[in-house]
Design a protein around this motif. Structure first.
Motif, short mmCIF file in Angstrom:
data_model
loop_
_atom_site.label_atom_id
_atom_site.label_comp_id
_atom_site.label_asym_id
_atom_site.label_seq_id
_atom_site.Cartn_x
_atom_site.Cartn_y
_atom_site.Cartn_z
N LYS A 1 28.33 37.62 56.75
CA LYS A 1 28.48 37.40 58.18
C LYS A 1 28.54 38.73 58.94
O LYS A 1 29.12 39.70 58.47
CB LYS A 1 29.77 36.62 58.44
CG LYS A 1 30.00 36.30 59.89
CD LYS A 1 31.27 35.48 60.08
CE LYS A 1 31.48 35.24 61.56
NZ LYS A 1 32.72 34.56 61.84
N THR A 2 27.94 38.75 60.12
CA THR A 2 28.11 39.89 61.01
C THR A 2 29.20 39.57 62.01
O THR A 2 29.41 38.41 62.38
CB THR A 2 26.80 40.22 61.77
OG1 THR A 2 26.41 39.10 62.55
CG2 THR A 2 25.69 40.60 60.82
N TYR A 3 29.91 40.58 62.43
CA TYR A 3 31.05 40.41 63.33
C TYR A 3 30.84 41.23 64.59
O TYR A 3 30.79 42.46 64.52
CB TYR A 3 32.34 40.88 62.65
CG TYR A 3 32.77 40.02 61.50
CD1 TYR A 3 33.72 39.03 61.65
CD2 TYR A 3 32.22 40.20 60.23
CE1 TYR A 3 34.12 38.24 60.60
CE2 TYR A 3 32.61 39.42 59.17
CZ TYR A 3 33.56 38.44 59.35
OH TYR A 3 33.95 37.66 58.30
N PRO A 4 30.76 40.60 65.75
CA PRO A 4 30.72 41.35 67.00
C PRO A 4 32.02 42.16 67.16
O PRO A 4 33.08 41.75 66.69
CB PRO A 4 30.62 40.29 68.09
CG PRO A 4 30.12 39.07 67.40
CD PRO A 4 30.64 39.16 65.99
N PHE A 5 31.92 43.29 67.82
CA PHE A 5 33.06 44.18 67.98
C PHE A 5 34.27 43.46 68.56
O PHE A 5 35.39 43.61 68.07
CB PHE A 5 32.68 45.39 68.84
CG PHE A 5 33.85 46.27 69.17
CD1 PHE A 5 34.45 47.03 68.19
CD2 PHE A 5 34.37 46.30 70.45
CE1 PHE A 5 35.54 47.83 68.47
CE2 PHE A 5 35.46 47.10 70.75
CZ PHE A 5 36.04 47.87 69.77
N GLU A 6 34.06 42.69 69.62
CA GLU A 6 35.19 42.01 70.26
C GLU A 6 35.90 41.06 69.29
O GLU A 6 37.12 40.99 69.26
CB GLU A 6 34.74 41.26 71.51
CG GLU A 6 34.38 42.16 72.67
CD GLU A 6 35.58 42.93 73.23
OE1 GLU A 6 36.71 42.39 73.23
OE2 GLU A 6 35.38 44.07 73.66
N ASP A 7 35.12 40.31 68.50
CA ASP A 7 35.72 39.39 67.52
C ASP A 7 36.48 40.16 66.45
O ASP A 7 37.59 39.80 66.08
CB ASP A 7 34.65 38.52 66.87
CG ASP A 7 33.99 37.56 67.83
OD1 ASP A 7 34.50 37.40 68.97
OD2 ASP A 7 32.96 36.97 67.47
N LEU A 8 35.83 41.21 65.93
CA LEU A 8 36.47 42.01 64.90
C LEU A 8 37.74 42.66 65.42
O LEU A 8 38.77 42.65 64.75
CB LEU A 8 35.49 43.09 64.40
CG LEU A 8 35.94 43.93 63.22
CD1 LEU A 8 36.27 43.06 62.02
CD2 LEU A 8 34.85 44.92 62.86
N ASN A 9 37.68 43.16 66.64
CA ASN A 9 38.87 43.77 67.22
C ASN A 9 39.98 42.75 67.40
O ASN A 9 41.14 43.03 67.10
CB ASN A 9 38.53 44.44 68.56
CG ASN A 9 39.66 45.30 69.06
OD1 ASN A 9 40.03 46.26 68.41
ND2 ASN A 9 40.21 44.93 70.19
N SER A 10 39.64 41.55 67.85
CA SER A 10 40.66 40.50 68.02
C SER A 10 41.29 40.14 66.68
O SER A 10 42.51 39.97 66.60
CB SER A 10 40.03 39.25 68.62
OG SER A 10 39.62 39.50 69.93
#
Length: 87
Positions: A21-30
């Motif tokens: 899976k790839t993780y957008p920065f905002e999701d990963l940061n959350s």
């Protein structure tokens, strides 16, 4: 308190949970912020500061080959090298 090493390990652990899976920065940061102290979640200013730290660490992990950070989409995915590092 957290340092670059512990936070980068937390990032790798989050990405390793689903290596495809790839993780957008905002999701990963959350996801990362939720794993930190409750007091860090209460202040937007601190969260923004932490986002900058997370982005710095993502860039570092990308440059070391542990993750691939797509700068166009802000998505991150762990590499085999990253999986080996945390195993």
């Amino acid at each position: 308190m957290y340092n670059k090493f512990t936070i980068s390990e937390m990032i790798l652990n989050i990405l390793a949970q689903n290596p495809e899976k790839t993780y957008p920065f905002e999701d990963l940061n959350s996801m990362l912020i939720t794993g930190l102290d409750q007091s860090l979640q209460e202040s937007l200013l601190i969260q923004r500061s932490n986002q900058a730290k997370v982005l710095d660490l993502l860039i570092m992990l990308d440059s070391e080959g542990f993750i691939i950070l797509n700068f166009a989409t802000d998505e991150s995915i762990i590499t085999i090298k990253g999986l080996i590092k945390i195993k």
